[in-house]
Motif scaffolding. Structure first.
Motif, short mmCIF file in Angstrom:
data_model
loop_
_atom_site.label_atom_id
_atom_site.label_comp_id
_atom_site.label_asym_id
_atom_site.label_seq_id
_atom_site.Cartn_x
_atom_site.Cartn_y
_atom_site.Cartn_z
N VAL A 36 0.83 -1.20 0.00
CA VAL A 36 0.00 0.00 0.00
C VAL A 36 0.87 1.25 0.00
O VAL A 36 0.51 2.27 -0.61
N ALA A 37 2.03 1.20 0.66
CA ALA A 37 2.95 2.34 0.61
C ALA A 37 3.41 2.59 -0.82
O ALA A 37 3.53 3.75 -1.25
N GLY A 51 -4.71 3.71 -2.11
CA GLY A 51 -3.81 3.63 -0.96
C GLY A 51 -4.21 4.59 0.14
O GLY A 51 -4.19 4.24 1.33
N THR A 52 -4.58 5.81 -0.23
CA THR A 52 -5.01 6.79 0.76
C THR A 52 -6.29 6.34 1.45
O THR A 52 -6.43 6.48 2.68
N ALA A 53 -7.24 5.80 0.68
CA ALA A 53 -8.50 5.32 1.26
C ALA A 53 -8.24 4.16 2.22
O ALA A 53 -8.87 4.08 3.29
N SER A 97 -1.47 -2.88 9.09
CA SER A 97 -0.87 -2.57 7.79
C SER A 97 -0.96 -1.08 7.48
O SER A 97 -0.09 -0.53 6.79
N SER A 98 -2.01 -0.41 7.97
CA SER A 98 -2.13 1.03 7.70
C SER A 98 -1.02 1.82 8.39
O SER A 98 -0.51 2.80 7.83
#
Length: 215
Positions: A36-37, A51-53, A97-98
Protein backbone atom coordinates in the motif's frame (compact mmCIF):
# COMPACT_ATOMS: atom_id res chain seq x y z
CA UNK A 1 3.66 -18.89 41.75
CA UNK A 2 0.99 -21.55 42.32
CA UNK A 3 -1.35 -19.96 39.81
CA UNK A 4 1.30 -20.53 37.12
CA UNK A 5 2.50 -23.97 38.20
CA UNK A 6 -1.00 -25.37 38.65
CA UNK A 7 -2.11 -24.10 35.25
CA UNK A 8 1.11 -24.16 33.28
CA UNK A 9 -0.26 -26.08 30.23
CA UNK A 10 -2.97 -23.44 29.75
CA UNK A 11 -0.46 -20.62 30.24
CA UNK A 12 1.91 -22.25 27.75
CA UNK A 13 -0.87 -22.58 25.18
CA UNK A 14 -1.84 -18.94 25.73
CA UNK A 15 1.76 -17.76 25.36
CA UNK A 16 2.25 -19.78 22.18
CA UNK A 17 -1.06 -18.43 20.88
CA UNK A 18 0.08 -14.84 21.47
CA UNK A 19 3.39 -15.49 19.73
CA UNK A 20 1.64 -17.20 16.82
CA UNK A 21 -0.99 -14.55 16.17
CA UNK A 22 1.67 -11.83 16.55
CA UNK A 23 3.93 -13.53 14.01
CA UNK A 24 1.21 -14.24 11.43
CA UNK A 25 -0.45 -10.83 11.68
CA UNK A 26 2.98 -9.14 11.54
CA UNK A 27 3.72 -10.84 8.22
CA UNK A 28 0.30 -9.82 6.88
CA UNK A 29 0.78 -6.24 8.08
CA UNK A 30 4.30 -5.97 6.66
CA UNK A 31 3.40 -7.33 3.22
CA UNK A 32 0.23 -5.26 2.90
CA UNK A 33 1.87 -2.18 4.41
CA UNK A 34 4.74 -2.18 1.91
CA UNK A 35 2.37 -2.80 -1.02
CA UNK A 36 0.00 0.00 0.00
CA UNK A 37 2.95 2.34 0.61
CA UNK A 38 4.00 1.66 -2.97
CA UNK A 39 0.48 2.54 -4.11
CA UNK A 40 0.55 5.79 -2.12
CA UNK A 41 3.67 7.00 -3.95
CA UNK A 42 2.60 5.60 -7.31
CA UNK A 43 2.44 7.95 -10.33
CA UNK A 44 -1.00 6.48 -11.15
CA UNK A 45 -3.74 8.61 -9.49
CA UNK A 46 -6.30 5.78 -8.96
CA UNK A 47 -3.67 3.73 -7.14
CA UNK A 48 -2.78 6.69 -4.92
CA UNK A 49 -6.47 7.20 -4.15
CA UNK A 50 -6.87 3.53 -3.23
CA UNK A 51 -3.81 3.63 -0.96
CA UNK A 52 -5.01 6.79 0.76
CA UNK A 53 -8.50 5.32 1.26
CA UNK A 54 -6.99 2.12 2.71
CA UNK A 55 -4.94 4.00 5.29
CA UNK A 56 -7.66 6.50 6.17
CA UNK A 57 -10.33 3.83 6.64
CA UNK A 58 -8.28 1.36 8.68
CA UNK A 59 -6.48 3.90 10.86
CA UNK A 60 -9.75 5.55 11.84
CA UNK A 61 -11.71 2.35 12.50
CA UNK A 62 -11.61 0.93 16.06
CA UNK A 63 -9.75 -2.37 16.16
CA UNK A 64 -12.61 -4.02 18.06
CA UNK A 65 -14.97 -3.12 15.22
CA UNK A 66 -12.59 -4.72 12.71
CA UNK A 67 -12.60 -7.89 14.82
CA UNK A 68 -16.40 -7.88 14.83
CA UNK A 69 -16.46 -7.49 11.03
CA UNK A 70 -13.83 -10.19 10.62
CA UNK A 71 -15.63 -12.72 12.82
CA UNK A 72 -19.28 -12.04 11.98
CA UNK A 73 -19.30 -10.60 8.44
CA UNK A 74 -16.35 -12.13 6.58
CA UNK A 75 -17.32 -15.80 7.25
CA UNK A 76 -20.91 -15.13 6.22
CA UNK A 77 -20.06 -13.43 2.92
CA UNK A 78 -16.60 -14.52 1.78
CA UNK A 79 -14.92 -17.41 3.59
CA UNK A 80 -17.23 -19.61 5.66
CA UNK A 81 -15.56 -21.99 8.07
CA UNK A 82 -12.36 -20.00 8.64
CA UNK A 83 -10.68 -20.64 11.98
CA UNK A 84 -10.86 -17.97 14.72
CA UNK A 85 -7.06 -17.79 14.70
CA UNK A 86 -6.93 -16.88 11.01
CA UNK A 87 -9.81 -14.40 11.32
CA UNK A 88 -8.09 -12.70 14.25
CA UNK A 89 -4.79 -12.59 12.39
CA UNK A 90 -6.45 -10.97 9.38
CA UNK A 91 -8.19 -8.32 11.48
CA UNK A 92 -5.00 -7.49 13.35
CA UNK A 93 -2.83 -7.63 10.23
CA UNK A 94 -5.11 -5.41 8.14
CA UNK A 95 -5.39 -2.85 10.93
CA UNK A 96 -1.63 -2.71 11.53
CA UNK A 97 -0.87 -2.57 7.79
CA UNK A 98 -2.13 1.03 7.70
CA UNK A 99 0.46 2.06 10.29
CA UNK A 100 3.20 0.08 8.54
CA UNK A 101 2.24 1.81 5.29
CA UNK A 102 2.70 5.27 6.77
CA UNK A 103 6.03 4.33 8.34
CA UNK A 104 7.30 2.94 5.03
CA UNK A 105 5.97 5.93 3.10
CA UNK A 106 7.81 8.27 5.48
CA UNK A 107 10.98 6.28 4.88
CA UNK A 108 10.50 6.49 1.13
CA UNK A 109 10.16 10.27 1.38
CA UNK A 110 13.59 10.48 3.04
CA UNK A 111 15.29 9.08 -0.06
CA UNK A 112 16.52 11.96 -2.27
CA UNK A 113 14.36 12.50 -5.33
CA UNK A 114 17.44 12.36 -7.51
CA UNK A 115 17.77 8.64 -6.79
CA UNK A 116 14.43 7.89 -8.44
CA UNK A 117 15.12 10.29 -11.29
CA UNK A 118 18.46 8.61 -11.97
CA UNK A 119 16.76 5.20 -12.01
CA UNK A 120 14.12 6.40 -14.46
CA UNK A 121 16.81 7.95 -16.68
CA UNK A 122 18.34 4.54 -17.27
CA UNK A 123 14.98 3.03 -18.20
CA UNK A 124 13.87 1.44 -14.92
CA UNK A 125 10.13 1.15 -14.33
CA UNK A 126 8.42 2.54 -11.24
CA UNK A 127 8.22 -0.89 -9.58
CA UNK A 128 11.90 -1.58 -10.33
CA UNK A 129 12.90 1.83 -8.98
CA UNK A 130 10.91 1.26 -5.81
CA UNK A 131 12.14 -2.29 -5.25
CA UNK A 132 15.80 -1.93 -6.23
CA UNK A 133 16.68 1.70 -5.48
CA UNK A 134 14.27 3.34 -3.04
CA UNK A 135 13.12 0.69 -0.56
CA UNK A 136 16.62 -0.60 0.32
CA UNK A 137 17.65 2.94 1.26
CA UNK A 138 14.37 3.66 3.08
CA UNK A 139 14.71 0.52 5.21
CA UNK A 140 17.29 2.10 7.52
CA UNK A 141 14.89 4.90 8.39
CA UNK A 142 11.86 2.63 8.73
CA UNK A 143 13.25 0.11 11.22
CA UNK A 144 12.82 2.12 14.48
CA UNK A 145 9.13 3.05 13.91
CA UNK A 146 8.35 -0.49 12.75
CA UNK A 147 9.65 -1.79 16.06
CA UNK A 148 7.12 0.35 17.94
CA UNK A 149 4.32 -0.66 15.56
CA UNK A 150 4.89 -4.39 16.03
CA UNK A 151 5.17 -4.01 19.80
CA UNK A 152 1.78 -2.26 19.70
CA UNK A 153 0.48 -5.12 17.55
CA UNK A 154 1.53 -7.61 20.23
CA UNK A 155 -0.45 -5.74 22.86
CA UNK A 156 -3.43 -5.35 20.52
CA UNK A 157 -3.53 -9.12 20.11
CA UNK A 158 -5.17 -9.28 23.56
CA UNK A 159 -8.45 -8.35 21.86
CA UNK A 160 -8.38 -11.70 20.06
CA UNK A 161 -8.94 -13.45 23.39
CA UNK A 162 -12.50 -12.13 23.43
CA UNK A 163 -13.15 -13.88 20.10
CA UNK A 164 -12.26 -17.48 21.02
CA UNK A 165 -8.60 -17.18 20.04
CA UNK A 166 -6.21 -18.88 22.44
CA UNK A 167 -3.77 -16.28 23.75
CA UNK A 168 -2.44 -14.82 27.01
CA UNK A 169 -5.30 -12.51 27.84
CA UNK A 170 -7.72 -15.37 27.34
CA UNK A 171 -5.74 -17.30 29.98
CA UNK A 172 -6.39 -14.44 32.39
CA UNK A 173 -10.14 -14.82 31.89
CA UNK A 174 -9.89 -18.57 32.43
CA UNK A 175 -8.00 -18.09 35.68
CA UNK A 176 -10.51 -15.50 36.87
CA UNK A 177 -13.35 -17.93 36.16
CA UNK A 178 -11.53 -20.54 38.25
CA UNK A 179 -11.46 -18.16 41.22
CA UNK A 180 -7.77 -17.20 41.33
CA UNK A 181 -6.81 -13.79 42.69
CA UNK A 182 -6.63 -11.32 39.83
CA UNK A 183 -3.34 -9.63 40.84
CA UNK A 184 -0.96 -12.61 40.40
CA UNK A 185 -2.76 -13.63 37.22
CA UNK A 186 -2.20 -10.19 35.69
CA UNK A 187 1.44 -10.25 36.79
CA UNK A 188 2.08 -13.48 34.86
CA UNK A 189 0.16 -12.19 31.84
CA UNK A 190 2.20 -8.97 31.90
CA UNK A 191 5.45 -10.93 32.13
CA UNK A 192 4.40 -13.04 29.15
CA UNK A 193 3.76 -9.95 27.06
CA UNK A 194 7.06 -8.44 28.22
CA UNK A 195 8.94 -11.50 26.98
CA UNK A 196 7.37 -11.14 23.53
CA UNK A 197 7.86 -7.37 23.29
CA UNK A 198 11.47 -7.56 24.51
CA UNK A 199 12.14 -10.22 21.87
CA UNK A 200 10.71 -7.93 19.18
CA UNK A 201 12.77 -4.99 20.46
CA UNK A 202 15.90 -7.12 20.49
CA UNK A 203 15.28 -8.39 16.96
CA UNK A 204 14.81 -4.89 15.56
CA UNK A 205 17.84 -3.64 17.49
CA UNK A 206 19.97 -6.33 15.85
CA UNK A 207 18.59 -5.46 12.42
CA UNK A 208 19.21 -1.77 13.03
CA UNK A 209 22.79 -2.41 14.11
CA UNK A 210 23.32 -4.58 11.05
CA UNK A 211 22.01 -1.85 8.76
CA UNK A 212 24.27 0.70 10.45
CA UNK A 213 27.28 -1.51 9.72
CA UNK A 214 26.10 -1.91 6.12
CA UNK A 215 25.89 1.85 5.78
Amino acid sequence: MNVLLDNFPEFRDGFIGTVSITAVSSVIALVLGVLVAGLRVSPVPPLRIFGTAWVTLLRNTPLTLLFLISFFVVPEIFFPGMSPFLLGSLALGFYTSSFVCEAVRSGINTVPLGQAEAARSIGMTFSQTLRIVVLPQATRTVIPPLSSIFIALTKNSAIAGAFSVTELFGWQKLMSDRGYAIAPVFIWVALGYLVVTFAISGLFWLVERRMEVAR
